[in-house]
Enzyme design. Structure first.
Site, short mmCIF file in Angstrom:
data_model
loop_
_atom_site.label_atom_id
_atom_site.label_comp_id
_atom_site.label_asym_id
_atom_site.label_seq_id
_atom_site.Cartn_x
_atom_site.Cartn_y
_atom_site.Cartn_z
CD GLN A 40 -3.27 -0.44 0.59
OE1 GLN A 40 -3.54 0.75 0.59
NE2 GLN A 40 -4.02 -1.33 -0.01
CB SER A 41 4.29 1.93 -1.16
OG SER A 41 5.03 3.06 -1.53
#
Ligand SMILES: *Cc1c(COP(=O)(O)O)cnc(C)c1O
Length: 275
Positions: free
Chosen positions: A59-60
């Site tokens: 989920q960067s």
């Protein structure tokens, strides 16, 4: 930049404003990573890179913004480039370990000074989410600290740790702040008291929201229509809420909340908001 007057009235103390990195650029979801890339990507272009290669965690926000910047400039963004005959340019995790990673928010500090002049307000306190870990590292607060040090006005930058790693976060912020101070020719050493990181709202670990995170997200959504995420900004806002309500940020203060973006994380956490 705008006041959060309904939130301020609700908390009954200092006046709270927000500076909105979540809507800073028009590229994908915006956020603090876009400001950091603004200083890194010219170097990649100058070196003839055709592909940006970022690293990031699950989920960067960083890899999302690298992909958006690459699309905008007609570059590619992947992980396996040379084998396919491309010219890669590696962008470290969260852009923080890059030599220039703090410059984006040193410039942000200058932008705040200009906006203060325009608005006729002085923010004696800035609250910002700060994180350390294997995939990112405190360059946002560090850049601010260096940038505001150059102004030398009576202003506190309060980092709220969102990774439950206080000692590491503080050390990392201090290291990057000193490096950035050198880059902008500050001309003096940073003082110990210029690097302030508070623990207490991160919960047990990075990425996992706790009750105060979810309360802060609901509160600011309901009172202001401003959306915060459960990984970063919900935690720093929970810190701000407690500090203002409890008077640790005094009632006469003008507080600037740096909203660093991150809302896409909500999609993965929607189950937390079913009620
Ligand atoms: C990366 C990120 C942070 C933390 O920034 P650091 O510079 O690593 O401290 C905070 N909020 C959001 C939304 C982020 O994407």
């Amino acid at each position: 930049m705008h006041p959060l007057d309904r939130l301020s009235a609700h908390l009954g103390g200092a006046r709270v404003w927000a500076k909105r990195e979540d809507v800073n650029s028009g590229l994908a979801h915006g956020g603090n990573k876009t400001r950091e890339l603004e200083h890194l990507v010219p170097e990649a272009l100058a070196q003839g890179a055709d592909t940006l290669v970022p690293i990031g965690g699950y989920q960067s926000n960083h890899t999302r913004q690298v992909a958006a910047v690459a699309a905008h400039l007609g570059l590619r963004a992947v992980q396996d480039v040379r084998a396919a005959g491309g010219t890669p340019h590696a962008i470290p995790a969260g852009a923080s370990d890059h030599r220039l990673g703090g410059l984006g928010f040193a410039r942000w500090a200058e932008e705040v000074r200009r906006q203060e002049e325009e608005l006729g307000v002085f923010f004696d306190t800035v609250v910002v989410c700060s994180v350390t870990g294997s995939t990112q590292a405190g360059s946002t607060q560090a850049g601010m600290v260096a940038g505001f040090a150059a102004q030398d006005r009576p202003r506190r930058v309060i980092g709220i740790d969102a990774s439950a790693e206080l000692a590491e976060t503080r050390a990392q912020v201090e290291r990057i702040a000193r490096r950035t101070a050198d880059l902008i020719d500050l001309g003096r050493d940073l003082r110990e008291d210029e690097v302030e990181v508070l623990l207490g709202w991160a919960g047990e670990r990075y990425g996992v929201p706790v009750a105060s995170t979810l309360e802060a997200i609901r509160l600011v959504g309901r009172l202001e229509g401003v959306v915060l995420d459960p990984v970063h900004e919900g935690k720093s806002m929970a810190g701000l809420v407690d500090l203002v309500r409890g008077g640790r940020i005094p009632p006469g203060s003008n507080v600037l909340f740096a909203h660093l973006g991150g809302q896409p994380a909500l999609n993965a956490c929607s189950a937390l908001f079913r009620d």
